[in-house]
Design a protein around this motif. Structure first.
Motif, PDB file in Angstrom:
ATOM      1  N   TYR A  21      26.138  27.923  45.527  1.00  0.00           N
ATOM      2  CA  TYR A  21      24.803  27.443  45.174  1.00  0.00           C
ATOM      3  C   TYR A  21      24.518  26.127  45.889  1.00  0.00           C
ATOM      4  N   ASP A  22      23.255  25.899  46.269  1.00  0.00           N
ATOM      5  CA  ASP A  22      22.870  24.609  46.848  1.00  0.00           C
ATOM      6  C   ASP A  22      23.086  23.489  45.839  1.00  0.00           C
ATOM      7  N   ALA A  23      22.753  23.772  44.593  1.00  0.00           N
ATOM      8  CA  ALA A  23      22.892  22.787  43.521  1.00  0.00           C
ATOM      9  C   ALA A  23      22.946  23.549  42.205  1.00  0.00           C
ATOM     10  N   ALA A  24      23.385  22.874  41.170  1.00  0.00           N
ATOM     11  CA  ALA A  24      23.440  23.501  39.853  1.00  0.00           C
ATOM     12  C   ALA A  24      23.177  22.441  38.786  1.00  0.00           C
ATOM     13  N   PHE A  25      22.389  22.809  37.818  1.00  0.00           N
ATOM     14  CA  PHE A  25      22.147  21.938  36.665  1.00  0.00           C
ATOM     15  C   PHE A  25      23.182  22.322  35.619  1.00  0.00           C
ATOM     16  N   THR A  26      24.168  21.485  35.417  1.00  0.00           N
ATOM     17  CA  THR A  26      25.265  21.804  34.510  1.00  0.00           C
ATOM     18  C   THR A  26      25.258  20.855  33.318  1.00  0.00           C
ATOM     19  N   PHE A  27      25.760  21.348  32.227  1.00  0.00           N
ATOM     20  CA  PHE A  27      25.837  20.517  31.030  1.00  0.00           C
ATOM     21  C   PHE A  27      26.950  21.048  30.140  1.00  0.00           C
ATOM     22  N   ILE A  28      27.402  20.203  29.250  1.00  0.00           N
ATOM     23  CA  ILE A  28      28.428  20.579  28.283  1.00  0.00           C
ATOM     24  C   ILE A  28      27.750  21.292  27.124  1.00  0.00           C
ATOM     25  N   TYR A  29      28.317  22.426  26.725  1.00  0.00           N
ATOM     26  CA  TYR A  29      27.798  23.136  25.562  1.00  0.00           C
ATOM     27  C   TYR A  29      27.906  22.232  24.334  1.00  0.00           C
ATOM     28  N   SER A  30      26.854  22.246  23.526  1.00  0.00           N
ATOM     29  CA  SER A  30      26.910  21.546  22.245  1.00  0.00           C
ATOM     30  C   SER A  30      26.232  22.421  21.199  1.00  0.00           C
ATOM     31  N   LYS A  31      26.655  22.267  19.971  1.00  0.00           N
ATOM     32  CA  LYS A  31      26.069  23.054  18.887  1.00  0.00           C
ATOM     33  C   LYS A  31      24.601  22.678  18.715  1.00  0.00           C
ATOM     34  N   ARG A  32      23.761  23.702  18.617  1.00  0.00           N
ATOM     35  CA  ARG A  32      22.334  23.487  18.372  1.00  0.00           C
ATOM     36  C   ARG A  32      21.992  24.197  17.060  1.00  0.00           C
ATOM     37  N   LYS A  33      21.492  23.452  16.121  1.00  0.00           N
ATOM     38  CA  LYS A  33      21.164  24.001  14.804  1.00  0.00           C
ATOM     39  C   LYS A  33      20.281  25.244  14.956  1.00  0.00           C
ATOM     40  N   GLY A  34      20.658  26.279  14.220  1.00  0.00           N
ATOM     41  CA  GLY A  34      19.866  27.499  14.213  1.00  0.00           C
ATOM     42  C   GLY A  34      20.232  28.511  15.282  1.00  0.00           C
ATOM     43  N   LYS A  50      34.858  18.507  28.440  1.00  0.00           N
ATOM     44  CA  LYS A  50      34.664  17.457  29.452  1.00  0.00           C
ATOM     45  C   LYS A  50      35.498  17.730  30.701  1.00  0.00           C
ATOM     46  N   GLU A  51      36.745  18.112  30.506  1.00  0.00           N
ATOM     47  CA  GLU A  51      37.621  18.384  31.646  1.00  0.00           C
ATOM     48  C   GLU A  51      37.055  19.519  32.500  1.00  0.00           C
ATOM     49  N   ARG A  52      36.542  20.544  31.862  1.00  0.00           N
ATOM     50  CA  ARG A  52      35.982  21.681  32.599  1.00  0.00           C
ATOM     51  C   ARG A  52      34.685  21.320  33.312  1.00  0.00           C
ATOM     52  N   ILE A  53      33.818  20.577  32.653  1.00  0.00           N
ATOM     53  CA  ILE A  53      32.544  20.231  33.315  1.00  0.00           C
ATOM     54  C   ILE A  53      32.811  19.329  34.516  1.00  0.00           C
ATOM     55  N   TYR A  54      33.783  18.432  34.418  1.00  0.00           N
ATOM     56  CA  TYR A  54      34.116  17.572  35.560  1.00  0.00           C
ATOM     57  C   TYR A  54      34.645  18.406  36.721  1.00  0.00           C
ATOM     58  N   ARG A  55      35.483  19.400  36.424  1.00  0.00           N
ATOM     59  CA  ARG A  55      35.982  20.293  37.479  1.00  0.00           C
ATOM     60  C   ARG A  55      34.846  21.071  38.124  1.00  0.00           C
ATOM     61  N   LEU A  56      33.937  21.571  37.314  1.00  0.00           N
ATOM     62  CA  LEU A  56      32.806  22.344  37.833  1.00  0.00           C
ATOM     63  C   LEU A  56      31.887  21.463  38.681  1.00  0.00           C
ATOM     64  N   ILE A  57      31.599  20.267  38.211  1.00  0.00           N
ATOM     65  CA  ILE A  57      30.737  19.348  38.958  1.00  0.00           C
ATOM     66  C   ILE A  57      31.397  18.955  40.279  1.00  0.00           C
ATOM     67  N   GLU A  58      32.694  18.694  40.254  1.00  0.00           N
ATOM     68  CA  GLU A  58      33.413  18.341  41.483  1.00  0.00           C
ATOM     69  C   GLU A  58      33.317  19.476  42.511  1.00  0.00           C
ATOM     70  N   LEU A  59      33.498  20.702  42.056  1.00  0.00           N
ATOM     71  CA  LEU A  59      33.381  21.854  42.950  1.00  0.00           C
ATOM     72  C   LEU A  59      31.966  21.981  43.497  1.00  0.00           C
ATOM     73  N   GLN A  60      30.968  21.892  42.615  1.00  0.00           N
ATOM     74  CA  GLN A  60      29.588  22.033  43.070  1.00  0.00           C
ATOM     75  C   GLN A  60      29.200  20.919  44.034  1.00  0.00           C
ATOM     76  N   ASN A  61      29.631  19.703  43.775  1.00  0.00           N
ATOM     77  CA  ASN A  61      29.327  18.593  44.686  1.00  0.00           C
ATOM     78  C   ASN A  61      29.895  18.854  46.075  1.00  0.00           C
ATOM     79  N   ALA A  62      31.112  19.375  46.141  1.00  0.00           N
ATOM     80  CA  ALA A  62      31.723  19.685  47.438  1.00  0.00           C
ATOM     81  C   ALA A  62      30.933  20.771  48.162  1.00  0.00           C
ATOM     82  N   ILE A  63      30.495  21.781  47.431  1.00  0.00           N
ATOM     83  CA  ILE A  63      29.704  22.861  48.028  1.00  0.00           C
ATOM     84  C   ILE A  63      28.352  22.334  48.505  1.00  0.00           C
ATOM     85  N   SER A  64      27.703  21.503  47.697  1.00  0.00           N
ATOM     86  CA  SER A  64      26.400  20.934  48.068  1.00  0.00           C
ATOM     87  C   SER A  64      26.514  20.085  49.330  1.00  0.00           C
TER      88      SER A  64
END
Length: 132
Positions: A21-34, A50-64
């Motif tokens: 992907y050129d870029a990706a909007f990534t975020f950590i899953y959090s509980k959302r009421k309902g 946190k460890e997984r999102i950092y790994r994913l962001i690092e990979l995406q940054n390298a690809i971008s």
């Protein structure tokens, strides 16, 4: 995702590597009421999230960055949109593929499509020169 295994996450990483992907909007899953996910029994720890999102962001940054570096030396059509907020001597614009580009140029170029030779690439933007 609640209950995501390391194998699930590695599948996501493999997909991102394959698709590039050129870029990706990534975020950590959090509980959302309902939401149904809040009722799921298994939830991974914040530390693992946190460890997984950092790994994913690092990979995406390298690809971008790799994708942007491939454009160095090419000429791209850029719609110049405004004066750069960070450098009043630069104009900002976007390529036809929505990549951010910075160029030196006169304000009268704002609103115009201009050919730009890409001189430098960063993870999030390109820098170039208006071509004649």
């Amino acid at each position: 995702f609640p209950g995501e295994t390391e194998a699930d996450f590695l599948d996501t990483m493999a997909l991102v590597r394959e698709v590039e992907y050129d870029a990706a909007f990534t975020f950590i899953y959090s509980k959302r009421k309902g939401t149904p996910a809040t009722r799921m029994a298994e939830h991974i720890s914040e530390e693992v999230k946190k460890e997984r999102i950092y790994r994913l962001i690092e990979l995406q940054n390298a690809i971008s960055l790799k994708g942007n570096q491939a454009l160095v030396g090419s000429t791209e059509e850029v719609l110049l949109e405004s004066v750069s907020k960070g450098n009043l001597e630069m104009l900002t614009g976007k390529t036809r593929t929505a990549k951010n580009v910075l160029v030196k140029g006169d304000k009268n170029l704002i609103g115009q499509l201009v050919p730009v030779t890409i001189d430098e690439a960063g993870t999030w933007s390109l820098t170039g020169t208006v071509s004649s």
